[in-house]
Scaffold this motif. Sequence first.
Motif, PDB file in Angstrom:
ATOM      1  N   ILE A   2      30.730  -5.911  67.379  1.00  0.00           N
ATOM      2  CA  ILE A   2      31.613  -7.033  67.637  1.00  0.00           C
ATOM      3  C   ILE A   2      32.764  -7.011  66.627  1.00  0.00           C
ATOM      4  N   ILE A   3      33.956  -7.355  67.115  1.00  0.00           N
ATOM      5  CA  ILE A   3      35.142  -7.243  66.279  1.00  0.00           C
ATOM      6  C   ILE A   3      35.020  -8.030  64.964  1.00  0.00           C
ATOM      7  N   LEU A   4      34.427  -9.222  65.022  1.00  0.00           N
ATOM      8  CA  LEU A   4      34.325 -10.006  63.780  1.00  0.00           C
ATOM      9  C   LEU A   4      33.408  -9.318  62.769  1.00  0.00           C
ATOM     10  N   ASP A   5      32.365  -8.655  63.258  1.00  0.00           N
ATOM     11  CA  ASP A   5      31.480  -7.918  62.350  1.00  0.00           C
ATOM     12  C   ASP A   5      32.230  -6.745  61.718  1.00  0.00           C
ATOM     13  N   GLU A   6      33.037  -6.079  62.553  1.00  0.00           N
ATOM     14  CA  GLU A   6      33.829  -4.954  62.043  1.00  0.00           C
ATOM     15  C   GLU A   6      34.784  -5.415  60.955  1.00  0.00           C
ATOM     16  N   LEU A   7      35.501  -6.492  61.252  1.00  0.00           N
ATOM     17  CA  LEU A   7      36.477  -7.002  60.286  1.00  0.00           C
ATOM     18  C   LEU A   7      35.781  -7.450  59.005  1.00  0.00           C
ATOM     19  N   SER A   9      32.925  -6.388  57.766  1.00  0.00           N
ATOM     20  CA  SER A   9      32.466  -5.230  56.993  1.00  0.00           C
ATOM     21  C   SER A   9      33.612  -4.555  56.264  1.00  0.00           C
ATOM     22  N   ILE A  12      34.707  -6.696  53.293  1.00  0.00           N
ATOM     23  CA  ILE A  12      33.727  -6.626  52.207  1.00  0.00           C
ATOM     24  C   ILE A  12      33.847  -5.293  51.476  1.00  0.00           C
ATOM     25  N   TYR A  13      34.033  -4.223  52.250  1.00  0.00           N
ATOM     26  CA  TYR A  13      34.205  -2.905  51.635  1.00  0.00           C
ATOM     27  C   TYR A  13      35.405  -2.914  50.685  1.00  0.00           C
ATOM     28  N   LEU A 203      44.041  -7.773  55.998  1.00  0.00           N
ATOM     29  CA  LEU A 203      45.241  -7.256  56.663  1.00  0.00           C
ATOM     30  C   LEU A 203      45.083  -7.126  58.185  1.00  0.00           C
ATOM     31  N   ASP A 204      43.922  -6.705  58.646  1.00  0.00           N
ATOM     32  CA  ASP A 204      43.760  -6.473  60.084  1.00  0.00           C
ATOM     33  C   ASP A 204      43.299  -7.700  60.872  1.00  0.00           C
ATOM     34  N   THR A 206      43.623 -11.290  62.751  1.00  0.00           N
ATOM     35  CA  THR A 206      44.669 -12.115  63.356  1.00  0.00           C
ATOM     36  C   THR A 206      44.315 -13.579  63.102  1.00  0.00           C
ATOM     37  N   ASN A 209      41.254 -14.388  64.949  1.00  0.00           N
ATOM     38  CA  ASN A 209      40.043 -13.865  64.290  1.00  0.00           C
ATOM     39  C   ASN A 209      39.586 -14.798  63.184  1.00  0.00           C
TER      40      ASN A 209
END
Lengths: 293, 610
Positions: A2-7, A9, A12-13, A203-204, A206, A209
């Motif tokens: 899911i996009i929110l999980d990607e963002l 992660s 956090i990285y 940065l990525d 929106t 989001n």
Amino acid sequence: MIILDELESQSIYILREAYREFKSLCMLWSIGKDSTVLLYLARKAFFGHVPMPLVHIDTRYKIPEMIEYRDNLVKEWKLNLIYGMNRKAIDEKRTFPDGNVDRLTCCKSLKSDALRQTLNGEGERFIFSHSAGKYIPDTSREAYTGVIVGVRADEEGSRSKERYFSPRDSESDWRIEDQPPEFWNQYKTDFSSGTHVRIHPLLDWTELNIWEYIERENIGVVSLYFDKGEGIRYRSLGCYPCTKPVESKSKNVPEIIEELRSGRFSNIAERSGREQDKDGGGTLETLRREGYM
Amino acid sequence: MEQMEQIKQTKQIKQIDQMNIVVIGHVDHGKSTVIGRLLSDTGSLPEGKLEQVKMQCRKSSRPFEYAFLLDALKDEQSQGITIDSARCFFKTAKRNYIIIDAPGHIEFLKNMITGASRAEAALLVIDANEGVQENSRRHGFMASLLGIKQLVVLVNKLDISGYSESVYNGIRSEFTMFLDSIEVSPLEFIPISAREGENIAVKSDKMPWYRGMTVIQRLDEFKKEKPLFHKPFRMPVQDIYKFTMYGDDRRIVAGTVSSGKISAGDEVVFLPSGKKSEINSVEAFNSPVEVSVSAGRAAGFTLKTQIYIHPGEIMCRTGDELPFTSTAFRANLFWVGKSPMIPGKKYKLKAGTMKASVYLKEIINIIDASSLDEGASRSEILRHDVSECILQTLKPVSFDRFSDNELTGRFVIVDGYEIAGGGIIMEPVQESLSYLAEHAVRRDYRWVKGNVAMAARHTRFSQKPRIIVFTGEETLEWEGLAQALEQDLWREGRNVYYLGLSNILRAIDNDGPRASIDREEEICRLGESAHLLADAGLIVITTISGLDNYEYGMLKLICEPHEILLINAGIVSADTIDALSIDSGLEAGEALSKIKTSLRDRDIIPDFQI
């Protein structure tokens, strides 16, 4: 995924890279929704802790509810908060509109200059003492070499070109024409003395989001974002002379999300209520080259 | 609880897919116009933007172009060519896109790569009239090196050639041949005119000979890349957290899982150190308790046993196929540094969360990226070159082949303060002699000896030279003990010297203030200094935090022929059998006598003075 999980992660990285690479690190907290999400992400990255000081630039023109919200959260989450300001410019009334300068000059001195002096340790800083329950002068003159900032690429043009790790020279200048390469998830973490690096974990993301994440994680934000029955709310927060509320009847987070997805704001820029963006083309890029967030 | 999960799931289903795509190609082939069209034809522009830009064009009496829209969105002050990769946001009925406009000018290749390395798919634009150009080829090649698997070629400006099918077919076959030669297969070629909006959002009636998809249909067909769930488990360790200052006693191994899945109870091995433990728990803030974590997640774990590991190691699962560990590998490397990459110079390698000193050992081949002609033989790698080469590290590093696992098979090279290149790992290379061993052999071969024999020193000093190294997690605690040992041995009449690591770092080979001296440099300097003092017949005592087995190996190699006595203080750092261990709980006096007993047992100091 899911996009929110990607963002989440990815942010956090980036936060963890920043914490590992910069000995003298701080995070800017403007009290707005983005930097509050960032603060929450830091607690996720560091398992409930915020191991770096938060820096807030006070212009004395912030909407009062913002300061109240800030201090409540500082106490509740035991945050290490430092604030700084350009007292000289405020005292000399080099402000807008009650002083004798235009918006841009006001932004430059109360925000960009204040930020520079606060970060490099030359300006006065105040730190919240949890034992005394109030702000006391910060005796440290430490300069911050890593500064975490919650800007998003979709906010406006100059931010769309940002790097996740973006070096600034000693004058806070941003050399937009010669930015360092960033390949995959490898960022610029080596730098000569005198430079500091702005780190942009959001940065990525929106605007949508951000609100979806606020809803999912149940993050509290300052109530200025919601309509309290007058048909207006703030979409973006700043100083009250230059930030206008927008017409909207959204009273809570789900209604804001709906408004952004398909409602009347789906095609209107978020910063349309921010006056400093409007003075001709390239204004914000000029401000940002000189150190504006 | 179950109900909450359900609510969360339904919420997630409502979420819209998001994808990063990059638009690449030669300068002036119409990348910005393609993006301007996509934004405008999907209704993704902010209200009034189109009218505003058209108005500005009328005022300055120049014809309106869709590329101006992009400039207006980006605040690009110097008009004309795109300098940096900028993101634009647009949406179709299917999903949201972040579209990255990458510069086509060779001067800005590093910005193009920056943009493209964030993308899951690429649109490569070729001007039908100019045909395939240098950067059409270079960008196509770079996209494949960067691991972009979904590539669509847009043959643009067909309006100028009267929508000619033969022009389109000519370019299509020429470029297909080129892509074949680098083993890239594009998903599709689409004939378009971005300026006229042909085949962008709406099927063109000017090119009835084309029956394929429009650009937007094609975009929506791109597959979302899935995290590497089915590969062996890999997690580059980003950091070890101990927030004891906030009253938190957990010792958390943090990192982002790059592939596979791991669960509490699984046995893990950290590479290159080879240390083993077992996952005790999955840690997270403000989340329901979980027992496993899969690829893509930024995670944290506690371990069953306390072992000392460095950030930069790769956590793997015992039983999985493990990564390679080596001091050399063959790579395909692209170089964007201002100065060329030269053999013999020290660079920094960054891969995953690991950093290591690296040297260019051998250039196998230089590929001229613009023509893909192989065989240019040069002794250095120039800016914008792509090279097949062998890189050599000081200490062993762990990695996968790019073909096996792309996330743990790629790297960047830092020259000075700047990222100057990047690449993918083809395979490990076995070395007959490591870089460091070579160095030690050369040094010893040229070592100028005085006329006093080592044996004579032994007799006079009543001792054998030895290098005693204290290591542990917190060196500060042990510095006191190390200094006490020096004093104790001195009182006994031994010739002993306490070597402070910080003294060496400040004193030797110091070229002025620097941001940091890397770990390997620290160890080399410590080793060389200790070697020199031991050669003078002294017992040398020093401390260094968290020495692992490989670093211990480096130190041993540098200090040869003098031997090292390693003392693990507290949590075991290097688990070699010849190390002496001192528990944290041990009182200073007891610790000292334990060490001295060991020195006697090893015949370093004799029981009696002559």
